[in-house]
Write an enzyme that holds these catalytic residues in place. Structure first.
Site, PDB file in Angstrom:
ATOM      1  N   SER A 127      -3.567   3.845   1.290  1.00 52.08           N
ATOM      2  CA  SER A 127      -3.655   2.887   0.184  1.00 52.08           C
ATOM      3  C   SER A 127      -4.320   1.598   0.638  1.00 52.08           C
ATOM      4  CB  SER A 127      -2.247   2.576  -0.333  1.00 52.08           C
ATOM      5  OG  SER A 127      -2.255   1.468  -1.209  1.00 52.08           O
ATOM      6  N   TYR A 152       6.191  -0.163   0.545  1.00 55.12           N
ATOM      7  CA  TYR A 152       5.208   0.873   0.195  1.00 55.12           C
ATOM      8  C   TYR A 152       4.028   0.826   1.150  1.00 55.12           C
ATOM      9  CZ  TYR A 152       1.376   3.114  -2.330  1.00 55.12           C
ATOM     10  OH  TYR A 152       0.296   3.897  -2.669  1.00 55.12           O
TER      11      TYR A 152
END
Length: 335
Positions: A127, A152
């Site tokens: 990501s 995350y």
């Protein structure tokens, strides 16, 4: 090719599976169909995939090692694209253990399965969030990514480290894919473009964080899929002469590589909102709010190595991409 796609009922997994099935490849799709967002949308994606020859689906959770091993032993996939993960920056602040189970334990089970049932190439979702508090833009795969601002992001950085260890120890070719704010039809309802659309059509206000002073490198899902599709057969090779002071940090002495997949064109949040209003033909009522924990001011992908290696660069404009999303949304929800 025989390709295992985890998270096949998810947003990117669905679009990728559909694209590679159309090339007469075999896809083994797995997904746990969790309730992070509406399951009906996941079922709708699956229904479309099941109509395409060559698709097989199994409902299972990656944290269940025995089930993962059974799939690898039965199908012996040549390629694996691991897109299953617990997504969302803000959700990770409220539900941290969901990220440990899915993004760390689940990915570990995929790595172990690739070790015991060797594959030609493992690709996995990372990501843009790994760039965390970095200030230098565009974000380059040669930049240090040791300062995450959400759990995350930390789990995605961990995936890259785990993949490198397995590439080194067991010779598994791995490629990490740092996605930049993916959007499009059949997208995730927790994403801003989706929830904004719902609220605008329902005449509810939208929350504009940091008073609109943010930029995102929005990337249309078809561009993401084309990039992944081109990378699947391109397994990285080890470079025995690799030196961290001379070579790109996204490569290694192991068969390991990391790519940014972004539009290379950051869009101010207010331009994004204006483009959505235009596509909907309706103005949004806006509530301006402070920056949220875990958010970053700007994302901006350097995709020069993607261009070099596969001659590809995402290019869909935010205006065109949002129009396609809105057209789908109105048809799907019968607005």
């Amino acid at each position: 090719m025989k390709i295992l796609v985890t998270g096949a009922a998810g947003f990117i997994g669905f679009h990728l599976s559909k694209a590679i099935l159309k090339k007469e490849n075999e896809v083994i799709g797995i997904d746990n169909l969790n309730d992070y967002y509406e399951q009906d949308l996941k079922i709708s994606r699956l229904d479309i995939l099941k109509e395409i020859d060559g698709f097989t689906f199994h409902k299972l959770d990656l944290k269940d090692k025995a089930d993962v091993d059974t799939i690898f032993e039965k199908y012996k996939p040549e390629y694996v694209v691991n897109l299953a993960a617990q997504a969302g920056v803000r959700y990770s602040i409220e539900n941290p253990y969901a990220y440990i189970d899915s993004n760390l334990v689940g990915f570990m089970n995929i790595l172990e399965a690739c070790r015991h049932f060797p594959v030609k190439h493992l690709l996995y979702a990372s990501s843009s969030s790994v760039y965390g508090g970095n200030k230098v833009v565009p974000f380059s795969t040669d930049h240090n990514v040791d300062h995450p601002v959400s759990l995350y992001a930390a789990t995605k950085k961990s995936n890259e480290l785990m993949a490198h260890a397995y590439s080194h120890l067991y010779g598994i070719p791995t490629t990490g894919l740092r996605f930049f704010t993916v959007y499009g039809p059949y997208g995730r309802p927790d994403m801003a473009y989706f929830s904004f659309t719902q609220n605008i059509l329902s005449e509810k206000p939208i929350k504009v964080f940091n008073h609109g002073k943010m930029e995102r490198d929005f990337t249309y899902v078809d561009d993401i899929v084309e990039g992944i599709d081109k990378l699947i057969p391109l397994a990285p090779e080890a470079n025995s002469d690799w030196n961290e002071s001379e070579n790109d940090l996204s490569t290694s002495f192991a068969p390991y590589k990391v790519y940014n997949i972004g539009n290379n064109n950051p869009v101010p949040l207010m331009r994004f909102i204006n483009a959505l209003e235009t596509a909907l033909g309706k103005e949004a009522e806006k509530i301006y709010m402070d920056m949220q924990p875990g958010d970053v001011m700007k994302t901006y992908a350097d995709v020069s190595d993607l261009e070099r290696d596969i001659n590809f660069k995402p290019s869909t404009s935010i205006e065109d991409g949002l129009q396609k999303f809105v057209d789908w949304y109105k048809e799907y929800y019968q607005v």
